[in-house]
Design a protein around this motif. Structure first.
Motif, PDB file in Angstrom:
ATOM      1  N   ARG A 399       0.831  -1.215   0.000  1.00 63.57           N
ATOM      2  CA  ARG A 399       0.000   0.000   0.000  1.00 63.57           C
ATOM      3  C   ARG A 399       0.866   1.267   0.000  1.00 63.57           C
ATOM      4  O   ARG A 399       0.568   2.239  -0.690  1.00 63.57           O
ATOM      5  N   GLN A 400       1.975   1.208   0.768  1.00 63.56           N
ATOM      6  CA  GLN A 400       2.872   2.382   0.788  1.00 63.56           C
ATOM      7  C   GLN A 400       3.422   2.687  -0.604  1.00 63.56           C
ATOM      8  O   GLN A 400       3.502   3.826  -1.026  1.00 63.56           O
ATOM      9  N   LEU A 401       3.808   1.625  -1.327  1.00 65.65           N
ATOM     10  CA  LEU A 401       4.486   1.846  -2.608  1.00 65.65           C
ATOM     11  C   LEU A 401       3.523   2.139  -3.752  1.00 65.65           C
ATOM     12  O   LEU A 401       3.854   2.869  -4.684  1.00 65.65           O
ATOM     13  N   VAL A 402       2.318   1.570  -3.669  1.00 65.55           N
ATOM     14  CA  VAL A 402       1.377   1.728  -4.788  1.00 65.55           C
ATOM     15  C   VAL A 402       0.325   2.788  -4.489  1.00 65.55           C
ATOM     16  O   VAL A 402      -0.251   3.390  -5.389  1.00 65.55           O
ATOM     17  N   GLY A 403       0.104   3.029  -3.192  1.00 58.76           N
ATOM     18  CA  GLY A 403      -0.899   4.028  -2.824  1.00 58.76           C
ATOM     19  C   GLY A 403      -2.302   3.462  -2.881  1.00 58.76           C
ATOM     20  O   GLY A 403      -3.286   4.207  -2.931  1.00 58.76           O
ATOM     21  N   GLU A 404      -2.414   2.157  -2.892  1.00 58.80           N
ATOM     22  CA  GLU A 404      -3.722   1.500  -3.021  1.00 58.80           C
ATOM     23  C   GLU A 404      -3.632   0.140  -2.337  1.00 58.80           C
ATOM     24  O   GLU A 404      -2.563  -0.473  -2.318  1.00 58.80           O
ATOM     25  N   LEU A 405      -4.753  -0.321  -1.780  1.00 59.99           N
ATOM     26  CA  LEU A 405      -4.753  -1.672  -1.219  1.00 59.99           C
ATOM     27  C   LEU A 405      -4.698  -2.709  -2.346  1.00 59.99           C
ATOM     28  O   LEU A 405      -5.339  -2.523  -3.380  1.00 59.99           O
ATOM     29  N   ALA A 406      -3.953  -3.795  -2.071  1.00 61.39           N
ATOM     30  CA  ALA A 406      -3.842  -4.841  -3.107  1.00 61.39           C
ATOM     31  C   ALA A 406      -5.222  -5.370  -3.502  1.00 61.39           C
ATOM     32  O   ALA A 406      -5.508  -5.577  -4.686  1.00 61.39           O
ATOM     33  N   ASP A 407      -6.111  -5.559  -2.528  1.00 64.03           N
ATOM     34  CA  ASP A 407      -7.438  -6.095  -2.815  1.00 64.03           C
ATOM     35  C   ASP A 407      -8.224  -5.175  -3.756  1.00 64.03           C
ATOM     36  O   ASP A 407      -8.968  -5.620  -4.616  1.00 64.03           O
ATOM     37  N   LYS A 408      -8.033  -3.871  -3.546  1.00 64.32           N
ATOM     38  CA  LYS A 408      -8.749  -2.901  -4.373  1.00 64.32           C
ATOM     39  C   LYS A 408      -8.242  -2.968  -5.821  1.00 64.32           C
ATOM     40  O   LYS A 408      -9.029  -2.900  -6.776  1.00 64.32           O
ATOM     41  N   VAL A 409      -6.922  -3.130  -5.970  1.00 63.52           N
ATOM     42  CA  VAL A 409      -6.345  -3.226  -7.320  1.00 63.52           C
ATOM     43  C   VAL A 409      -6.947  -4.432  -8.032  1.00 63.52           C
ATOM     44  O   VAL A 409      -7.338  -4.354  -9.205  1.00 63.52           O
ATOM     45  N   LEU A 410      -7.055  -5.540  -7.307  1.00 61.36           N
ATOM     46  CA  LEU A 410      -7.577  -6.764  -7.925  1.00 61.36           C
ATOM     47  C   LEU A 410      -9.048  -6.633  -8.306  1.00 61.36           C
ATOM     48  O   LEU A 410      -9.493  -7.196  -9.303  1.00 61.36           O
ATOM     49  N   SER A 411      -9.793  -5.839  -7.494  1.00 60.57           N
ATOM     50  CA  SER A 411     -11.224  -5.750  -7.802  1.00 60.57           C
ATOM     51  C   SER A 411     -11.481  -4.684  -8.860  1.00 60.57           C
ATOM     52  O   SER A 411     -12.562  -4.469  -9.305  1.00 60.57           O
TER      53      SER A 411
END
Ligand SMILES: Cc1ncc(COP(=O)(O)O)c(C=O)c1O
Length: 411
Positions: A399-411
């Motif tokens: 989340r720190q590096l992408v600025g987004e939760l991994a789960d949110k990216v997947l959805s």
């Protein structure tokens, strides 16, 4: 539509060394087979593909990014879902635990051909209940060893170094391992693990090999080779022209290199290893034409690649099988993770961890430089494979590096 921000991938920040001893014309049997055999790789695949939860991971096409990079095609082998453990390492450590236990049982009972299902079903519980396996890890390998120990019913002690994140420690404990944190870096944790295991009568299941210790790490690499053999089936008749794969101790790179060598012989793709500039042991070994260790003074954010000592079995393969090595700075990592998360043009969004993206970052920087592209023989006809070796194995760092939760990216 996300386009690569060129300033984030300044070629002046990376270096390339070609391997003068690369031998594209050598057959598999005259090259890699001396270190990792066709039979060993086949046995691993036959065994692991029967385990519960085994699934071929996806080879995701990224046509938008390929267009942006001016190459013919780009595919991303996504190891984030492997056995629910988050990385390709699930294939190696657990398989090596099985091989080790089966050798021990054969020695004790004279019974040959112990299969992993019988082991899991507790048929040999008596023989292994007092066995302890151990390993040093920066996260992923230890998780695989601990998972293997849990499945097969032996004990497990895992050593982690000072900088391994709390999230990764918790993941190890969840697999039932006793976790010991030691001062220093990864290489120091390898040495402490070896010493303490020796005095306690524990069995080290390491992913790196050194003088006098090759059998177990070779089993680990045989396990990794499964992902490469899946790629061979997935690309079907059209082999790639280039592979970019990240290196820690070199086990993943050597396993993929050997499997492609076996499958495609002299038609195999050109093979480039990408490492952090803070831990360039493979790069230095290619430069010196001999296994060369480096001191890791500062930890890279590519935690899985923070290794200063190259694996000897891996070097035996890569010495002739790799065409060159690239080092990249940490600053390339976040932008590459974000690029995959956002997707270029209409590309599928991909969750890739810090150590997963180095290969792709190496490709991006090479395409940003005419000189590098020429040296690596990259052009509009290139068909490139990159190995996405982990998903978000630490969700907070992701989340720190992408600025987004991994789960949110997947959805
Ligand atoms: C996610 C990930 N990718 C790549 C590697 C590098 O593998 P190797 O050390 O076999 O070179 C590691 C090692 O821990 C890893 O965890």
């Amino acid at each position: 539509m996300t386009l690569i921000k060129r300033a984030e991938f300044d070629p002046a920040l990376s270096s390339f060394v070609a391997n003068p001893n690369a031998r594209q014309e050598l057959s598999f049997s005259d090259g890699a087979e001396k270190s990792i055999s066709a039979m060993g790789m086949k046995t691993a695949k036959q065994c692991v593909s029967k385990w519960d939860g085994y699934q071929v991971t996806s080879l995701t096409p990224l046509p938008g990014l390929a267009k942006e990079l001016r190459i013919s095609s780009l595919v991303y082998k996504d190891e984030g879902s492997r056995f629910g453990l988050g990385s390709f390492k699930a294939l190696g450590g657990a398989y090596a635990v099985y091989q080790l236990l089966s050798r021990m049982i054969t020695q004790a009972t004279g019974i040959e051909g112990i299969n992993s299902t019988d082991l899991k079903n507790g048929i040999y519980a008596e023989q292994i209940k007092d066995v302890t396996v151990s390993s040093a890890t920066d996260g992923n390998h230890g998780r695989s060893v601990a998972w293997g120990a849990q499945q097969f019913g032996c004990n497990c002690v895992i050593y982690i170094h000072a900088e391994v994140s709390h999230g990764r420690l918790v993941a190890l404990e969840e697999q039932g391992a006793t976790v010991v944190r030691v001062d220093g870096n990864y290489d120091q944790s390898v040495h402490v693990c070896a010493e303490q295991s020796d005095s306690n009568g524990w069995h080290v299941v390491s992913d790196t090999s050194y003088e006098g210790y090759k059998e177990v790490p070779t089993n680990v690499m045989e396990g990794y080779s499964i992902l490469a053999s899946e790629i061979v089936d997935q690309v079907n008749l059209l082999p790639p022209t280039h592979v970019f794969v990240q290196g820690g101790v070199g086990g993943l790179a050597a396993a993929v290199n050997a499997a492609f060598w076996q499958a495609w012989e002299t038609e195999r793709p050109l093979f480039y290893i990408v490492e952090p500039d803070l831990a360039p042991c493979i790069y230095k070994s290619v430069e010196d034409q001999a296994p060369t260790n480096v001191d890791v003074e500062t930890e890279t954010i590519m935690a899985g690649l923070s290794c200063g000592e190259i694996s000897l079995v891996a070097w035996d393969v890569l010495a002739q099988g790799a065409n060159g090595a690239i080092v990249i700075p940490d600053s390339f990592v976040g932008p590459t993770m974000r690029l995959l998360a956002e997707g270029c043009a209409n590309d599928t969004a991909i969750v890739a961890g810090e150590s997963a993206v180095a290969g792709l970052a190496g490709l991006i920087v090479a395409r940003g430089s005419e000189t590098l592209s020429k040296l690596l023989q990259l052009d509009v006809n290139s068909r490139v494979v990159v190995i996405g070796s982990e998903g978000a194995t630490d969700v907070d760092i992701y989340r720190q590096l992408v600025g987004e939760l991994a789960d949110k990216v997947l959805s």
